[in-house]
Design an enzyme around this catalytic site. Structure first.
Site, PDB file in Angstrom:
ATOM      1  N   PRO A   2       0.817  -1.219   0.000  1.00 41.79           N
ATOM      2  CG  PRO A   2      -0.084  -1.087   2.136  1.00 41.79           C
ATOM      3  CD  PRO A   2       0.690  -1.980   1.242  1.00 41.79           C
ATOM      4  CD  GLU A   3       4.143   3.361  -3.425  1.00 43.12           C
ATOM      5  OE1 GLU A   3       4.111   4.569  -3.679  1.00 43.12           O
ATOM      6  OE2 GLU A   3       4.967   2.580  -3.934  1.00 43.12           O
ATOM      7  CG  HIS A 102      -2.378 -14.019   8.561  1.00 39.75           C
ATOM      8  ND1 HIS A 102      -1.251 -14.388   9.261  1.00 39.75           N
ATOM      9  CD2 HIS A 102      -2.454 -14.856   7.488  1.00 39.75           C
ATOM     10  CE1 HIS A 102      -0.673 -15.406   8.628  1.00 39.75           C
ATOM     11  NE2 HIS A 102      -1.384 -15.714   7.562  1.00 39.75           N
ATOM     12  NE  ARG A 125       5.912 -10.119   3.244  1.00 36.70           N
ATOM     13  CZ  ARG A 125       6.703  -9.644   2.302  1.00 36.70           C
ATOM     14  NH1 ARG A 125       6.187  -9.197   1.177  1.00 36.70           N
ATOM     15  NH2 ARG A 125       8.003  -9.605   2.481  1.00 36.70           N
ATOM     16  CE  LYS A 166      20.784  19.008   0.379  1.00 35.77           C
ATOM     17  NZ  LYS A 166      19.501  19.730   0.533  1.00 35.77           N
TER      18      LYS A 166
END
Ligand code: ZN
Length: 293
Positions: A2-3, A102, A125, A166
């Site tokens: 998931p983002e 889970h 997980r 940078k």
């Protein structure tokens, strides 16, 4: 994994069931996820009325009437499931779901209109975690975090200030949460592809001598917002169907333009290139060597 857009979608799916509801009971089926639950986790939550759910970076934030906030990070495989009285009418009744493997946390809540709702957190997980915090600015999760990419503080000018002089490759700089919050590997690849910028490009190159963003950095800032909004939109359309699928709020296999497309043709109009993969700081970067400069 998931983002930001997936967390936003999860938040939008949970909000109608959680905003304004009261937490009756919290069941922890184990003492920890990625990290142990805070000592007072259950007692701080039980009996509390929930405010308006929100998201910061990849965190889901559940504000409580006490002034405390619960935070959830979904890690690699965390997901929420909603078990509610989804059928309208006289025969509504709540039937608890059988616990699945889970299912680590169950929030039993009472919603003013929807009645009893169970919010179930499943995470095979166990890279996800939950925590409590009182003030966002003082929380170690947020203290050094840069602006929200979909918020008012984010702009090409902000990036130019961070990037001036940078040499960091742009891919790594966008993954650095101090520069901008909540971007992960997938959407960084997608935004760089959309803006046609080489992921190895040193960030200072994208800033003019006067410190202003060059054109390409402006395109990039807009592309970041675009790819995130498109994914949130796609997630939103899947939400309409979720109530029939057992209340599961997962993430949806989006079709990406570059991510995971190694060896396939570039989708940029008139570009004869092929998507390549390279590894940068241990993460896969997918890009088109022909049209990203
Ligand atoms: Zn290309």
């Amino acid at each position: 994994m998931p983002e930001l857009p997936e967390v936003e979608t999860v938040k939008n799916g949970l909000a109608p069931f959680m905003d304004g509801a009261r937490i009756s009971k919290v069941v922890l089926n184990r003492p920890n996820l990625r990290f142990p639950f805070p000592d007072q986790f259950k007692s701080e939550l039980e009996g509390q009325v929930i405010g308006q759910l929100r998201r910061r970076a990849k965190y889901l934030i559940i504000p409580l009437a006490s002034g405390q906030n619960m935070l959830a990070h979904l890690g690699m495989s965390g997901s929420f499931k909603i078990n509610a009285e989804l059928v309208e009418g006289a025969n509504r009744k709540f039937v608890p779901l059988a616990a699945l493997k889970h299912d680590h946390v169950v929030f039993e809540i009472e919603h003013p209109q929807k009645g009893r709702v169970d919010i179930i957190y499943n995470d095979p997980r166990r890279f996800g975690y939950m925590d409590l915090f009182a003030e966002e600015e003082k929380s170690p999760h947020f203290a050094t975090m840069g602006p929200e990419p979909l918020g008012n503080q984010f702009s090409a000018k902000h990036l130019a200030q961070r990037f001036q002089n940078k040499k960091t490759p742009i891919k790594s700089a966008l993954l650095d949460q101090k520069n901008v919050a909540g971007l992960g590997n997938i959407y960084v690849c997608e935004a760089l592809y959309m803006a046609q910028i080489d992921p190895k490009r040193p960030v200072g190159d994208l800033v003019g001598k006067n410190g202003d963003p060059k054109k390409q950095l402006e395109v990039l800032a807009a592309s970041i917002v675009d790819v995130l909004n498109q994914a949130i939109l796609a997630g939103g359309s899947t939400l309409k169907d979720f109530k029939h699928a057992d209340g599961e709020l997962g993430y949806f296999q989006h079709r990406f333009k570059t991510y995971g497309r190694e060896g396939e043709s570039c989708l940029t109009p008139d570009c004869p290139g092929t998507i390549s993969r390279m590894v940068q700081s241990g993460r896969s970067t997918f890009y088109c060597p022909n049209c990203q400069h």
